[in-house]
Scaffold this active site. Structure first.
Site, mmCIF file in Angstrom:
data_model
loop_
_atom_site.group_PDB
_atom_site.id
_atom_site.type_symbol
_atom_site.label_atom_id
_atom_site.label_comp_id
_atom_site.label_asym_id
_atom_site.label_seq_id
_atom_site.Cartn_x
_atom_site.Cartn_y
_atom_site.Cartn_z
ATOM 1 N N GLY A 1 11.270 23.129 -60.625
ATOM 2 C CA GLY A 1 10.913 21.984 -59.804
ATOM 3 C C GLY A 1 11.394 22.286 -58.414
ATOM 4 O O GLY A 1 11.964 23.346 -58.167
ATOM 5 N N ASP B 1 11.897 17.156 -56.219
ATOM 6 C CA ASP B 1 11.866 16.574 -57.561
ATOM 7 C C ASP B 1 13.253 16.179 -58.041
ATOM 8 O O ASP B 1 13.419 15.672 -59.135
ATOM 9 C CB ASP B 1 11.297 17.575 -58.565
ATOM 10 N N GLY B 2 14.254 16.486 -57.246
ATOM 11 C CA GLY B 2 15.619 16.140 -57.639
ATOM 12 C C GLY B 2 16.244 17.165 -58.567
ATOM 13 O O GLY B 2 17.087 16.845 -59.384
ATOM 14 N N LYS B 3 15.835 18.426 -58.403
ATOM 15 C CA LYS B 3 16.356 19.468 -59.310
ATOM 16 C C LYS B 3 17.841 19.726 -59.102
ATOM 17 O O LYS B 3 18.618 19.706 -60.047
ATOM 18 C CB LYS B 3 15.575 20.766 -59.086
ATOM 19 N N LEU C 1 0.925 68.137 -40.668
ATOM 20 C CA LEU C 1 0.296 67.217 -39.725
ATOM 21 C C LEU C 1 -1.138 67.634 -39.406
ATOM 22 O O LEU C 1 -1.514 68.795 -39.586
ATOM 23 C CB LEU C 1 1.092 67.192 -38.418
ATOM 24 N N SER C 2 -1.906 66.706 -38.892
ATOM 25 C CA SER C 2 -3.237 67.027 -38.387
ATOM 26 C C SER C 2 -3.072 68.041 -37.257
ATOM 27 O O SER C 2 -2.197 67.886 -36.397
ATOM 28 C CB SER C 2 -3.896 65.755 -37.864
ATOM 29 N N SER D 1 -2.042 71.123 -37.607
ATOM 30 C CA SER D 1 -0.921 72.045 -37.820
ATOM 31 C C SER D 1 -1.427 73.451 -38.134
ATOM 32 O O SER D 1 -0.675 74.412 -38.062
ATOM 33 C CB SER D 1 -0.031 71.547 -38.959
ATOM 34 N N SER E 1 -1.875 65.000 -46.644
ATOM 35 C CA SER E 1 -1.088 64.446 -47.766
ATOM 36 C C SER E 1 0.316 64.050 -47.320
ATOM 37 O O SER E 1 1.284 64.708 -47.667
ATOM 38 C CB SER E 1 -1.055 65.409 -48.943
#
Lengths: 635, 300
Positions: free
Chosen positions: A37, A41-43, A475-476, A478, A548
């Site tokens: 609750g 709800d006063g839990k 890396l791209s 490389s 990757s």
């Protein structure tokens, strides 16, 4: 300020006969429950009330509480019990509970552990955590509001986590003048809903946590209510011990106790059933059988041990058994499998990445597991099934899971201990999901693995070569593709059958549906890995050139291959160098923001920690690099 | 079929033993923090049970302040020996050198001896898991702490970033440099601890039982003059029949006047008493939520 008298006073007995009191209290049982609750709800008020009425609040705490109530309470001059249980400072300021807190109280008959969890949707994971160990759930409803979306959500989670006892506490009855008709209507509405989600039984109680009606005993304000008050109900609900002991014997082995050569014991917490010396048992997954020799404890050997006890067992035979295996009754073994359908509750900020390998801890075993794309996600508020490609924080869905080896398990419905699991991120080590096994997918019944007469060894021997994957990562820009090309040419001259899988080329066909988000990058690599594996089965030497960027995917591909067939080659070119070359003009585009998720710029590259070979392109020419790779492949 | 109903203490015991075995199975270099108090006594007893017939496969570590009661030092050495465990005693060398004491240095005393001392000791021996005897019922901040509680490489606790703990599954994986504090008696209450000590006949420091002891009264606390380092400002120690509900450094631990000489009498007194356990300790009264702050800084 009103200070109600604590009702569960046992002071008289304590004062008169402490030994008798201790004797009674040493035989108490234990019940774990969860309250569902929200603050509205006063839990917290209800929990505070239970602590107060069972005399778990001391005078100094009460004095502090009275002062706090005046300062920040929401109940005017009355004691605000909610302040007792709202723990962390941040929460106190915001007026909400944001974690799972455990509270303790005891009566004559029982010790109680209450999991207090927040009720809002963004805290679904907290509620699931609290529910995982609960025997009973108290679902709170505000009598003025009736069944709300959150009532449905909480009830669904309670059912999902397999809590057997449900109490519907219709709270704030004082604010509807203790009206029976209001109560009856809520109960009827709830019954209809409960039926629809498979909650067969529940007990409804009209209460007021604030005023104390029907908490410890019957209230004069609800003469029409003939049932039990909340606390007496909690005291008498049947605990799970008997049920668990009636199941077949199962004990996941936690630790092998081997203080010297003469003693070899298997320690663990018994998940279900009972065990005696002489019982025939089976160790899974190996399937070896033996008999129980002794049940060894610090207090002497036992002639019986039951579910819920932590014991050490010895066997009559010297058989192989280690942590992660499960000792079971020989006549009713567990299933063993490596593919499962499961419900998952996602608990991490980083969404599920289908195809990525996670650690899966189930019982005492930890294995590597990949989660497939979800079959569906469940709308926790309406229980509708939605299509989804992933699971975000707090999402609940159903997906298949494949483990890297066969493991003994039970369905969650049959055993929380052998069918409940967690998933752990391999890099951050965070617990990212909780799961519940539905059933095993028998590969043979689903995707039939076509047994072929010509084996991979046969393919390889026809080519007079050993298949391998030369996995170039970096890396791209490389130099991966350049080097890969030279490697392939050289190998071709040596009469080796090769195939080059290039990142850009694959994206034109096989993977043209994939973009560059993290999830798509994972799937890209998974597919390439599968293709590379089929090619090694065909006996080829596969050369791949993919950025990757993630360690876990490279490791995943490695795990797909036969041991020793995967060589991770790190084409190490510093970012500045790669960027200055910028052969395809991509870095410029990434820097200008035209290209998103570019590795090295706004998407990470995780460096290989222990590559099989590192190529430093600032020191080697592409020719030299290719020679180094071939030397590594064919020494 | 034979069956039996487990009592709450049997359930708690089984859970604690399970937790200890998980740590030993998954951690590389565990240690048990031993403070000689009643909670430590129960924790040590549970460790003996968990690994029997082997001795507990880790050492005991006492982060010493040099200001504990003499009776505590005696029981510490005896208990370690009886358990067949190595006892490591660590004293923060800087605190030794500067002569840090509770009379002259206020909160610096706890900070340097305990908080800093603990961090130094864990770093020195490279322990990656440390058992502690904290209970969730002691204090609000502890009610939310996990059983396996992670610490960054500089020993900080992040209450907002705790791992969920479901079923009996504990995730003990960590990165290099990180460590975990593990609280196997998290779910025990003060009454559970006393009942268990009673039921199992566990030896505890005699200071928990009432006896005539030399005391002075300061700032509303009854303090015991345990040795001649106690500066008496013209005060004359008075013999009072007192006992202690919690044990720490003797100049910081308030005694209660009591006639309870046996365990049942102590439990009786505890049950009929109207103040909570930590009231005798100075540390919690500083400010609201003070424990949470201390924990974030690395206090156990």
């Amino acid at each position: 300020m009103t200070t109600p008298d604590p009702i569960y006073k046992t002071d008289a007995l304590i004062a008169e006969n402490i030994d008798a009191y201790l004797e009674t209290h040493q035989h108490k049982t234990m019940l774990r429950f969860i309250t569902c609750g929200s603050v509205d709800d006063g839990k917290s008020t209800l929990i505070g009330r239970l602590l107060y009425d069972s005399k778990m609040i001391f005078e100094d705490q009460l004095a502090a509480l009275e002062a706090d109530s005046k300062r920040s309470g929401t109940q005017g001059e009355e004691i605000d019990f909610a302040l007792l249980v709202d723990g962390l400072a941040a929460e106190r300021e915001q007026g909400i509970t944001i974690d799972v807190a455990y509270r303790f109280f005891a009566t004559e008959k029982r010790k109680f552990i209450v999991a207090d969890t927040p009720g809002h949707e963004q805290y679904t994971r907290n509620m699931v955590t609290g529910a995982s160990t609960a025997d009973l759930a108290v679902i709170l409803i505000d009598a003025r509001k009736g069944i709300l979306t959150q009532t449905r959500r909480h009830s669904y989670i309670v059912k999902l986590l397999g809590i057997r006892h449900v109490v519907l506490a219709v709270n704030k009855m004082d604010l509807v003048d203790y009206n029976q008709a209001e109560f009856d209507k809520i109960v009827a509405d709830y019954r209809e809903f409960a039926d629809s989600i498979g909650i067969e039984e529940f007990t409804a109680i009209p209460i007021s946590g604030f005023k104390g009606d029907n908490i410890t005993g019957p209230s004069d304000n609800t003469p029409w209510y003939e049932g039990t008050a909340l606390l007496p109900l909690l005291e008498t609900v049947e605990v799970e011990d008997a049920l668990e002991q009636a199941e077949p014997f199962r004990m996941p082995v936690q630790w092998v106790n081997r203080p010297n050569l003469d003693f070899r014991g298997f320690s663990g917490l018994i998940a279900s059933g009972t065990v005696k010396p002489g019982d025939e048992v089976r160790v899974l997954p190996s399937g070896k059988t033996s008999k129980i020799a002794r049940i060894v404890t610090f207090d002497g050997d036992q002639d019986l041990a039951v579910a819920g006890e932590s014991v050490t067992l010895t066997l009559t035979d010297e058989i192989d058994c280690s942590r992660g295996q499960v000792i079971v009754a020989a006549q009713s073994p567990l299933e063993v499998a490596d593919q499962f359908e499961s419900t998952l509750v996602w608990m991490d900020e980083h969404a599920l990445l289908p195809g990525r390998a996670y650690w899966m801890k189930i019982g005492t075993q930890t294995v590597s597991a990949t989660v497939h794309e979800p079959k569906y996600e469940v709308n926790v508020n309406t229980q509708e099934h939605l299509a989804s490609k992933t699971l975000d924080l707090n999402a609940i869905g159903v997906a298949n899971i494949t483990t890297d080896r066969e493991i003994p398990f039970a369905s969650y419905e049959d055993s929380r201990d052998l069918g409940g699991f967690i998933l752990i991120d391999k890099i951050t080590n965070q617990t990212v999901a909780a799961g519940m096994v539905h059933f095993a997918l028998r590969r043979a019944q689903n995707i039939h693995w076509q047994a072929t007469d010509i084996s991979r060894e046969h393919h390889a021997s026809m080519k007079h070569q050993k298949p391998a994957v030369l996995w170039l990562t970096g890396l791209s820009g490389s130099g991966k593709s350049t080097i890969a090309n030279i490697v392939e040419k050289k190998l071709a001259r040596m009469n080796r059958h090769t195939f080059l899988l290039d990142g850009d080329n694959v994206r034109h066909g096989l993977n043209k549906d994939l973009g560059f988000t993290e999830a798509d990058r994972v799937e890209n690599i998974r597919r390439v890995g599968e293709v590379a594996r089929l090619m090694t089965d065909a006996g080829l030497i596969v050369i791949t050139a993919f950025i990757s960027p993630f360690r876990s995917e490279r490791n995943m591909v490695r795990s797909m291959m036969q041991p020793g067939e995967f060589l991770e080659i790190f084409v190490d070119t510093p970012l500045e160098v790669a960027e200055s070359r910028d052969v395809k003009g991509l870095y410029a585009k990434a820097r200008s923001g035209e290209l998103k998720n570019f590795t090295g710029i706004d998407s990470p590259y995780e460096y290989p920690e222990a590559p099989d070979l590192r190529i430093d392109t600032t020191k080697m020419t592409p020719e030299e690099a290719a020679d180094a790779i071939i030397d590594r492949l064919i020494p | 079929m034979a069956s039996k109903t487990l009592t709450h203490l049997q359930h708690l015991e089984a859970e604690s033993i399970h937790i200890m075995r998980e740590v030993v199975a998954e951690a590389e270099n565990p240690v048990m923090l031993y403070s000689v108090g009643k909670d430590s006594a129960v924790m040590l007893h549970l460790a003996k049970k968990a690994f029997y017939p082997a001795p507990p496969p880790f050492p005991l570590l006492h982060v010493d302040t040099t200001w504990k009661f003499q009776d505590m030092y005696k029981l510490r050495d005896k208990a370690a020996k009886e358990a067949g465990m190595e006892l490591l005693v660590y004293q923060n060398p800087e605190a030794v050198e500067r002569g840090i004491n509770p009379f002259d240095h206020g909160s610096l005393h706890t900070d340097m001896w305990k908080t800093e001392g603990l961090k130094q000791a864990l770093d020195k021996y490279g322990f990656d898991a440390a058992f502690g005897g904290a209970r969730r019922d002691e204090e609000k901040a502890r009610a939310k702490e996990r059983v396996f509680s992670f610490r960054s490489a500089n020993h900080r606790w992040d209450p907002k970033n705790q791992r969920p703990e479901l079923w009996h599954l504990y995730n003990a994986r960590k990165s290099k440099g990180e460590s975990m504090r593990v609280f196997p008696i998290s779910n025990w209450t003060e009454l559970d601890i006393w009942q268990y000590i009673h039921l199992e006949g566990i030896e505890i420091v005699p200071l928990y039982f009432s006896a005539p002891r030399p005391t002075v009264e300061r700032d509303g606390l009854i303090l015991m003059v345990d040795d001649d380092r106690f500066p008496l400002n013209g005060e004359e120690p008075v013999m009072r029949s007192v006992r202690f509900r919690t044990l720490g450094c003797y100049p910081l631990t308030g005694a209660v006047e009591s006639e309870a000489k046996t365990l049942p009498e102590v439990i009786q007194e505890m049950l009929l008493t109207t103040t909570s356990e930590r009231q005798g300790r100075a540390i919690d009264h500083d400010q609201a939520a003070s424990m949470e702050k201390k924990k974030q800084e690395g206090y156990f």
